[in-house]
Enzyme design. Sequence first.
Site, PDB file in Angstrom:
ATOM      1  N   GLU A 179      -3.275 -62.109  43.627  1.00  0.00           N
ATOM      2  CA  GLU A 179      -3.102 -62.663  44.975  1.00  0.00           C
ATOM      3  C   GLU A 179      -1.765 -62.240  45.578  1.00  0.00           C
ATOM      4  O   GLU A 179      -1.034 -63.048  46.154  1.00  0.00           O
ATOM      5  CB  GLU A 179      -3.215 -64.191  44.950  1.00  0.00           C
ATOM      6  CG  GLU A 179      -4.582 -64.702  44.555  1.00  0.00           C
ATOM      7  CD  GLU A 179      -4.683 -66.222  44.578  1.00  0.00           C
ATOM      8  OE1 GLU A 179      -3.706 -66.889  44.995  1.00  0.00           O
ATOM      9  OE2 GLU A 179      -5.728 -66.748  44.174  1.00  0.00           O
ATOM     10  N   GLU A 234     -11.688 -64.929  41.912  1.00  0.00           N
ATOM     11  CA  GLU A 234     -11.623 -66.390  42.000  1.00  0.00           C
ATOM     12  C   GLU A 234     -12.426 -66.814  43.219  1.00  0.00           C
ATOM     13  O   GLU A 234     -12.425 -66.124  44.244  1.00  0.00           O
ATOM     14  CB  GLU A 234     -10.188 -66.906  42.164  1.00  0.00           C
ATOM     15  CG  GLU A 234      -9.324 -66.861  40.940  1.00  0.00           C
ATOM     16  CD  GLU A 234      -7.949 -67.471  41.171  1.00  0.00           C
ATOM     17  OE1 GLU A 234      -7.823 -68.379  42.029  1.00  0.00           O
ATOM     18  OE2 GLU A 234      -6.989 -67.045  40.509  1.00  0.00           O
TER      19      GLU A 234
END
Length: 326
Positions: free
Chosen positions: A116, A231
């Site tokens: 991320e 995710e």
Amino acid sequence: AGFDVTDRIGVTVNGSERINAIVEKAREDIMSGVLALSVNVGDPAEGAYSGDRDINDENMGIAFYQKEIINFDPLNATTPGTKEYEVAVHDIDAIAIQLQRLESAGVTVLFRPLHEASGAWFWWGVQNKQFVQNETYQRLWYMIYDRLENYHGLTNLIWVWNGQSEFCYVHPNTYDIAGIDYYANSENHTACESQYNSLSNYNDKNHTKYLGEDYKLPAEPYGGKMLAMSECGYIPDPADCVNTGCMWLYYMIWNGDFVYKASASGTAITSLDGTPSPNEERMTNEMLVEYFGNEAMITYKDLPAQFTEGKGFPQRIATWEYFRME
């Protein structure tokens, strides 16, 4: 199986205990196939929020959220001769020891470091113009890759690039799978076509940047790399994935009440035999039967024999303990 290791494995006690549990399951022949492992790398800084760092002290201060870190420049973590670099290499080596244990146990790892990175919430994420100009993310990625692949010679890692930003492109020869994380604000079981196309576009540009305009991408539009929803908050409907052509390699839904019904304290609500009940705001038993029964979904029974020989299905859950990370 998927794990998000929020402690630095091998550096903190909690991180090592999680690896211990994985190795033990592998020895019991109830964990086979591939393990998805995301590592939240603690910052290699002196003066972290929980105390000065000391590489000889396993209780050294750690932090991976940018807001919790002081007196730290990520670029120094890749600069030989700095204290940050010394501690960074120490931590990578400590992680390597645990990955070697998994290798010895026959566990292949989907390794997703520095994830991320498109946001500034983690210390390795895109923070400012200087961070981008210095190619700080790329330096960190190549440092970890080189140390684990070339110095330690690990052979059980499948590298997952989760930079999800044009400012975090890395050479395509240093990763195997491209991943994106997506949490919808409301119920969403679609194939997430927009996210799939964005990731495919990042991946294509990665190849063009490093391999040249004339490079012919194999297996278009995937650029020779498989794409994963590394995710997510909701399971994508495999039927919609087929209809839209968004063939995610895998998805990993987040833990806790993203998966099961929980009490106010966060403990899973279970049936009499200890099996947790699905959180029906996100999934139902009927949905799970439908989704996993879709012929596009590869499940344990569909794996080639070399992945399953000698491995048995896990026993039903007798007890369920939920660990809430603070």
